[in-house]
Design a protein around this motif. Structure first.
Motif, PDB file in Angstrom:
ATOM      1  N   SER A  61      11.443   3.948   4.527  1.00  0.00           N
ATOM      2  CA  SER A  61      10.509   2.843   3.549  1.00  0.00           C
ATOM      3  C   SER A  61      10.186   3.740   2.358  1.00  0.00           C
ATOM      4  O   SER A  61      10.255   4.946   2.283  1.00  0.00           O
ATOM      5  N   GLN A  62       9.610   2.782   1.109  1.00  0.00           N
ATOM      6  CA  GLN A  62       9.200   3.504   0.168  1.00  0.00           C
ATOM      7  C   GLN A  62       7.861   4.388   0.731  1.00  0.00           C
ATOM      8  O   GLN A  62       7.785   5.367  -0.020  1.00  0.00           O
ATOM      9  N   SER A  63       7.124   4.036   1.550  1.00  0.00           N
ATOM     10  CA  SER A  63       5.880   4.816   1.737  1.00  0.00           C
ATOM     11  C   SER A  63       6.279   5.870   2.500  1.00  0.00           C
ATOM     12  O   SER A  63       5.497   7.169   2.406  1.00  0.00           O
ATOM     13  N   GLU A  64       7.212   6.021   3.577  1.00  0.00           N
ATOM     14  CA  GLU A  64       7.668   7.271   4.232  1.00  0.00           C
ATOM     15  C   GLU A  64       8.165   8.170   3.080  1.00  0.00           C
ATOM     16  O   GLU A  64       7.916   9.373   3.094  1.00  0.00           O
ATOM     17  N   ALA A  65       9.161   7.763   2.318  1.00  0.00           N
ATOM     18  CA  ALA A  65       9.707   8.520   1.118  1.00  0.00           C
ATOM     19  C   ALA A  65       8.809   9.201   0.151  1.00  0.00           C
ATOM     20  O   ALA A  65       8.748  10.285   0.025  1.00  0.00           O
ATOM     21  N   THR A  66       7.593   8.318  -0.065  1.00  0.00           N
ATOM     22  CA  THR A  66       6.555   8.776  -1.256  1.00  0.00           C
ATOM     23  C   THR A  66       5.741   9.920  -0.425  1.00  0.00           C
ATOM     24  O   THR A  66       5.480  11.046  -1.143  1.00  0.00           O
ATOM     25  N   ALA A  67       5.427   9.436   0.940  1.00  0.00           N
ATOM     26  CA  ALA A  67       4.626  10.602   1.577  1.00  0.00           C
ATOM     27  C   ALA A  67       5.301  11.775   1.639  1.00  0.00           C
ATOM     28  O   ALA A  67       4.797  12.942   1.322  1.00  0.00           O
ATOM     29  N   ALA A  68       6.598  11.830   2.018  1.00  0.00           N
ATOM     30  CA  ALA A  68       7.574  13.018   2.146  1.00  0.00           C
ATOM     31  C   ALA A  68       7.577  13.749   0.981  1.00  0.00           C
ATOM     32  O   ALA A  68       7.298  14.869   0.920  1.00  0.00           O
ATOM     33  N   VAL A  69       7.803  13.119  -0.140  1.00  0.00           N
ATOM     34  CA  VAL A  69       7.977  13.941  -1.241  1.00  0.00           C
ATOM     35  C   VAL A  69       6.839  14.367  -1.839  1.00  0.00           C
ATOM     36  O   VAL A  69       6.706  15.401  -2.742  1.00  0.00           O
ATOM     37  N   SER A  70       5.646  13.623  -1.646  1.00  0.00           N
ATOM     38  CA  SER A  70       4.177  13.878  -2.442  1.00  0.00           C
ATOM     39  C   SER A  70       3.898  15.405  -1.946  1.00  0.00           C
ATOM     40  O   SER A  70       2.887  16.074  -2.189  1.00  0.00           O
TER      41      SER A  70
ATOM     42  N   SER B 283      -3.997   0.546   0.826  1.00  0.00           N
ATOM     43  CA  SER B 283      -3.951   1.091  -0.368  1.00  0.00           C
ATOM     44  C   SER B 283      -2.793   1.967  -0.641  1.00  0.00           C
ATOM     45  O   SER B 283      -2.157   2.305  -1.619  1.00  0.00           O
ATOM     46  N   PHE B 284      -2.285   2.836   0.369  1.00  0.00           N
ATOM     47  CA  PHE B 284      -1.366   3.592   0.418  1.00  0.00           C
ATOM     48  C   PHE B 284       0.078   2.955   0.252  1.00  0.00           C
ATOM     49  O   PHE B 284       0.853   3.294  -0.440  1.00  0.00           O
ATOM     50  N   PHE B 285       0.134   1.915   0.845  1.00  0.00           N
ATOM     51  CA  PHE B 285       1.314   1.011   0.713  1.00  0.00           C
ATOM     52  C   PHE B 285       1.541   0.119  -0.622  1.00  0.00           C
ATOM     53  O   PHE B 285       2.487   0.549  -1.579  1.00  0.00           O
ATOM     54  N   ILE B 286       0.287  -0.294  -1.295  1.00  0.00           N
ATOM     55  CA  ILE B 286       0.209  -0.489  -2.576  1.00  0.00           C
ATOM     56  C   ILE B 286       0.345   0.623  -3.756  1.00  0.00           C
ATOM     57  O   ILE B 286       1.233   0.287  -4.520  1.00  0.00           O
ATOM     58  N   VAL B 287      -0.157   1.738  -3.623  1.00  0.00           N
ATOM     59  CA  VAL B 287      -0.068   2.907  -4.404  1.00  0.00           C
ATOM     60  C   VAL B 287       1.499   3.322  -4.605  1.00  0.00           C
ATOM     61  O   VAL B 287       2.026   3.658  -5.584  1.00  0.00           O
ATOM     62  N   SER B 288       2.299   3.391  -3.479  1.00  0.00           N
ATOM     63  CA  SER B 288       3.477   3.876  -3.372  1.00  0.00           C
ATOM     64  C   SER B 288       4.591   2.809  -3.511  1.00  0.00           C
ATOM     65  O   SER B 288       5.800   2.859  -3.657  1.00  0.00           O
ATOM     66  N   GLY B 289       3.895   1.572  -3.601  1.00  0.00           N
ATOM     67  CA  GLY B 289       4.895   0.285  -3.897  1.00  0.00           C
ATOM     68  C   GLY B 289       5.813   0.004  -2.830  1.00  0.00           C
ATOM     69  O   GLY B 289       6.872  -0.755  -3.127  1.00  0.00           O
ATOM     70  N   ASP B 290       5.269   0.232  -1.693  1.00  0.00           N
ATOM     71  CA  ASP B 290       5.946  -0.250  -0.411  1.00  0.00           C
ATOM     72  C   ASP B 290       5.549  -1.697   0.236  1.00  0.00           C
ATOM     73  O   ASP B 290       4.657  -1.864   0.954  1.00  0.00           O
ATOM     74  N   ALA B 291       6.202  -2.817  -0.701  1.00  0.00           N
ATOM     75  CA  ALA B 291       5.765  -4.166  -0.249  1.00  0.00           C
ATOM     76  C   ALA B 291       6.217  -4.352   1.250  1.00  0.00           C
ATOM     77  O   ALA B 291       5.788  -5.340   1.850  1.00  0.00           O
TER      78      ALA B 291
ATOM     79  N   ALA C 237       2.453  -7.400   8.535  1.00  0.00           N
ATOM     80  CA  ALA C 237       1.182  -8.206   8.963  1.00  0.00           C
ATOM     81  C   ALA C 237       1.699  -9.822   9.252  1.00  0.00           C
ATOM     82  O   ALA C 237       2.438 -10.303   8.386  1.00  0.00           O
ATOM     83  N   SER C 238       1.135 -10.434   9.867  1.00  0.00           N
ATOM     84  CA  SER C 238       1.429 -11.847  10.308  1.00  0.00           C
ATOM     85  C   SER C 238       1.022 -12.688   9.330  1.00  0.00           C
ATOM     86  O   SER C 238       0.151 -12.645   8.469  1.00  0.00           O
ATOM     87  N   GLY C 239       2.104 -13.560   8.913  1.00  0.00           N
ATOM     88  CA  GLY C 239       2.195 -14.530   7.511  1.00  0.00           C
ATOM     89  C   GLY C 239       2.103 -13.597   6.315  1.00  0.00           C
ATOM     90  O   GLY C 239       2.092 -14.621   5.419  1.00  0.00           O
ATOM     91  N   VAL C 240       2.489 -12.600   6.196  1.00  0.00           N
ATOM     92  CA  VAL C 240       2.618 -12.048   4.824  1.00  0.00           C
ATOM     93  C   VAL C 240       4.136 -11.885   4.663  1.00  0.00           C
ATOM     94  O   VAL C 240       4.615 -10.961   5.216  1.00  0.00           O
ATOM     95  N   GLY C 241       4.677 -12.641   3.816  1.00  0.00           N
ATOM     96  CA  GLY C 241       6.200 -12.724   3.543  1.00  0.00           C
ATOM     97  C   GLY C 241       6.345 -11.766   2.316  1.00  0.00           C
ATOM     98  O   GLY C 241       5.652 -11.088   1.624  1.00  0.00           O
ATOM     99  N   PRO C 242       7.645 -11.511   1.888  1.00  0.00           N
ATOM    100  CA  PRO C 242       8.256 -10.462   0.990  1.00  0.00           C
ATOM    101  C   PRO C 242       7.594 -10.935  -0.507  1.00  0.00           C
ATOM    102  O   PRO C 242       7.127  -9.789  -1.127  1.00  0.00           O
ATOM    103  N   LYS C 243       7.698 -12.232  -0.742  1.00  0.00           N
ATOM    104  CA  LYS C 243       6.960 -12.455  -2.220  1.00  0.00           C
ATOM    105  C   LYS C 243       5.469 -12.141  -2.334  1.00  0.00           C
ATOM    106  O   LYS C 243       5.279 -11.623  -3.334  1.00  0.00           O
ATOM    107  N   LEU C 244       4.770 -12.607  -1.136  1.00  0.00           N
ATOM    108  CA  LEU C 244       3.215 -12.167  -1.391  1.00  0.00           C
ATOM    109  C   LEU C 244       3.093 -10.814  -1.119  1.00  0.00           C
ATOM    110  O   LEU C 244       2.186 -10.281  -2.031  1.00  0.00           O
ATOM    111  N   ALA C 245       3.719  -9.995  -0.271  1.00  0.00           N
ATOM    112  CA  ALA C 245       3.375  -8.481  -0.383  1.00  0.00           C
ATOM    113  C   ALA C 245       4.069  -7.788  -1.827  1.00  0.00           C
ATOM    114  O   ALA C 245       3.400  -7.050  -2.193  1.00  0.00           O
TER     115      ALA C 245
END
Length: 198
Positions: free
Chosen positions: A168-177, A99-107, A113-121
């Motif tokens: 990464s998007q999630s690292e940056a978002t967590a640091a700024v938050s 949920s953190f990756f999704i909320v922060s837009g970090d596809a 995760a195995s089998g999860v490509g960029p488009k699906l993420a």
């Protein structure tokens, strides 16, 4: 609908487990996190379950926490993302991390995760961000903070700058938050870099 199971654990490996309830053995697939948390065979166990009904099969999925179950249901609501992929995600990450990756837009992080490509993420982020915002899954305090941060214009610019620097998007978002959201973009970038260097 089978919403939970309580009984004696008969068998488990790294893909599924069997719980005996009143003489009936229920086989369910699960994430590595849930399977590794199960006790020894013969001990009593409780799992939250989801029964997937298809034309050619009845598949049961079990999870040690209700958060993991809710995340599984949310992830499988994404077009083209089935139970196998959801299990792969929940084996790699906790429900809170997803949920953190999704909320922060970090596809990008989701692709670990195995089998999860960029488009699906990317599709996951696009389809689930609003659902999570509307309370489809319970957010931790950190994720609520991240959500508020991503809506602040200065914070968004600071996050984009940190991502451009290679974080990464999630690292940056967590640091700024973690910073005062009334700061200027420059101050947020400096503060974000300081948090990331710790």
């Amino acid at each position: 609908m089978i919403s939970s199971l309580r009984g004696k654990l008969l068998y488990s490996d790294n893909q599924y487990a069997v719980i005996e309830c009143s003489g009936v053995g229920f086989k369910f697939a699960s994430s590595l996190k849930t399977l590794s948390s199960l006790p020894q065979n013969g001990k009593e166990v409780f799992v939250h379950t989801y029964l997937s009904v298809r034309e050619d099969a009845l598949d049961l999925y079990g999870f040690s926490t209700s958060e993991e179950l809710e995340c599984f249901k949310l992830v499988t609501s994404v077009n083209g993302l089935g139970a196998k992929m959801a299990i792969s995600l929940l084996s790699e990450f906790t429900a809170d991390q997803i949920s953190f990756f999704i909320v922060s837009g970090d596809a990008k992080s989701l692709t670990r995760a195995s089998g999860v490509g960029p488009k699906l993420a990317q599709r996951m982020v696009l389809e689930l961000k609003d659902k999570i915002s509307k309370g489809a899954i319970t957010l931790s305090d950190d994720n609520i903070l991240v959500q508020a941060t991503s809506k602040n214009e200065n914070s968004s610019e600071a996050i984009a700058a940190l991502v451009a620097l290679g974080f990464s998007q999630s690292e940056a978002t967590a640091a700024v938050s973690k910073l005062d959201q009334t700061l200027s973009v420059d101050e947020l970038i400096k503060g974000g870099l300081k948090n990331l260097s710790r």
